[in-house]
Design an enzyme around this catalytic site. Structure first.
Site, PDB file in Angstrom:
ATOM      1  N   HIS A   1      -9.050  22.797   2.517  1.00  0.00           N
ATOM      2  CA  HIS A   1      -7.409  24.083   2.205  1.00  0.00           C
ATOM      3  C   HIS A   1      -8.180  25.172   1.483  1.00  0.00           C
ATOM      4  CE1 HIS A   1      -5.532  22.154  -1.608  1.00  0.00           C
ATOM      5  NE2 HIS A   1      -5.335  23.483  -1.582  1.00  0.00           N
TER       6      HIS A   1
ATOM      7  N   ASP B   1      -8.990  16.679   3.807  1.00  0.00           N
ATOM      8  CA  ASP B   1      -9.487  17.478   3.244  1.00  0.00           C
ATOM      9  C   ASP B   1     -10.543  18.120   1.289  1.00  0.00           C
ATOM     10  OD1 ASP B   1      -8.130  20.005   1.847  1.00  0.00           O
ATOM     11  OD2 ASP B   1      -6.350  19.524   1.110  1.00  0.00           O
TER      12      ASP B   1
ATOM     13  N   GLY C   1      -3.067  26.966  -6.990  1.00  0.00           N
ATOM     14  CA  GLY C   1      -4.077  26.857  -7.844  1.00  0.00           C
ATOM     15  C   GLY C   1      -5.217  26.296  -8.395  1.00  0.00           C
TER      16      GLY C   1
ATOM     17  N   SER D   1      -5.945  23.238  -6.733  1.00  0.00           N
ATOM     18  CA  SER D   1      -6.947  22.333  -5.834  1.00  0.00           C
ATOM     19  C   SER D   1      -7.939  22.709  -5.781  1.00  0.00           C
ATOM     20  CB  SER D   1      -5.992  23.614  -4.750  1.00  0.00           C
ATOM     21  OG  SER D   1      -4.903  23.047  -4.083  1.00  0.00           O
ATOM     22  N   GLY D   2      -8.631  21.701  -5.262  1.00  0.00           N
ATOM     23  CA  GLY D   2     -10.228  21.531  -5.307  1.00  0.00           C
ATOM     24  C   GLY D   2     -10.341  21.526  -6.418  1.00  0.00           C
TER      25      GLY D   2
HETATM   26  C1  4AZ Z   1      -0.753  23.753  -4.345  1.00  0.00           C
HETATM   27  O1  4AZ Z   1      -0.007  24.280  -3.770  1.00  0.00           O
HETATM   28  C2  4AZ Z   1      -0.531  22.679  -4.773  1.00  0.00           C
HETATM   29  N1  4AZ Z   1       1.432  18.890  -7.424  1.00  0.00           N
HETATM   30  C3  4AZ Z   1      -1.506  21.909  -5.438  1.00  0.00           C
HETATM   31  C4  4AZ Z   1      -1.483  20.555  -6.030  1.00  0.00           C
HETATM   32  C5  4AZ Z   1       0.255  20.372  -6.091  1.00  0.00           C
HETATM   33  C6  4AZ Z   1       0.891  20.174  -4.805  1.00  0.00           C
HETATM   34  C7  4AZ Z   1       0.731  21.431  -4.761  1.00  0.00           C
HETATM   35  C8  4AZ Z   1       0.264  18.713  -6.502  1.00  0.00           C
HETATM   36  O2  4AZ Z   1      -2.133  24.450  -4.165  1.00  0.00           O
END
Ligand code: 4AZ
Length: 244
Positions: A41, A86, A180, A182-183
């Site tokens: 994502h 993902d 932020g 993420s990944g």
């Molecule tokens: C996001 O939007 C996101 N609490 C990443 C992790 C989590 C929620 C949202 C987990 O990138």
């Protein structure tokens, strides 16, 4: 990271910042000197390798290393609606010369035990509260693994946690990955003090809410995919010994 602490240089040497047009966009993890493991994502808005770089070092303002990106491989069956598959791989233009502060994380064995209640750490430059800003210094949060059954309870994610996903958090909330992060990696240390990446920050209902832990891509479910994409042969170290 919500509810965490600031990381020290070299504490999480596989952690990279994936930067789109030189702005931090996602985390990632070095799995060898050519490949970064991250989330699909992260590339929803842009998957052109020319627009991305990766950096290493706890500060995104003054990185220790900048890496050019050769290729971005996104799982063919990534589904944004359900967050299935993902996972993505980033191939670097040049191989990284590892140092004590910059090196890879171990991939788990397919059979690696990830017991509910066991300690894990999530790291990143993501927001410290939902809808907050990313931060310039790497942070770490200590969480615990939650079983898919518990995570699928009606008051929790109510069946949305599929077999390729893994939940981790703290019972009352308050420590979590956030936007932020993420990944980036969810890691565990084994009895030999080796660190394994067991999850990739994927999704969640906001950040740090009670009964809404972070949801991660379950790395053990994607070992064949990683092997197919990279050609990496992962042989466990303890199986590496020659039999005489
Ligand atoms: C996001 O939007 C996101 N609490 C990443 C992790 C989590 C929620 C949202 C987990 O990138």
């Amino acid at each position: 990271i919500l509810g965490g602490t600031e990381a020290e240089e070299g504490s999480w040497p596989w952690q990279v910042s994936l930067r789109l047009n030189n702005a931090h966009h996602c985390g990632g993890s070095l799995i060898n000197n050519m490949w970064i493991l991250t989330a699909a994502h992260c590339f929803r808005s842009n998957s052109n390798p020319r627009d991305w770089i990766a950096t290493s070092g706890i500060s995104t303002t003054f990185p220790k290393l900048r890496m050019r990106v050769r290729n971005i491989l996104i799982h063919n069956n990534y589904k944004s609606a359900t967050h299935e598959n993902d996972i993505a791989l980033v191939r670097l233009e040049n191989s990284v010369t590892f140092t004590k502060d910059i090196h890879s994380v171990c991939l788990p064995a397919a059979t690696q035990n990830i017991p509910p209640g066991s300690t894990a750490y999530v790291t990143g430059w993501g927001a410290q509260e939902y809808a907050g800003h990313t931060v310039p210094e790497l942070r770490q949060g200590q969480v615990r693994i939650i079983s898919n059954d518990v995570c699928n309870a009606p008051h929790s994610y109510n069946g949305a946690i599929l077999s390729g996903m893994l939940c981790a958090g703290v019972p009352q909330g308050g420590v979590d990955a956030c936007q932020g992060d993420s990944g980036g990696p969810l890691v565990q240390e084994d009895s030999r003090r080796l660190w394994f990446i067991v999850g990739i920050v994927s999704w969640g209902d906001q950040c740090g809410l009670p009964d809404k832990p972070g949801v991660y891509t379950r790395v053990t479910a994607y070992l064949d995919w990683i092997r197919q994409q990279t050609g990496i042969e992962f042989v466990e170290h303890h199986h590496h010994h020659h039999h005489h």
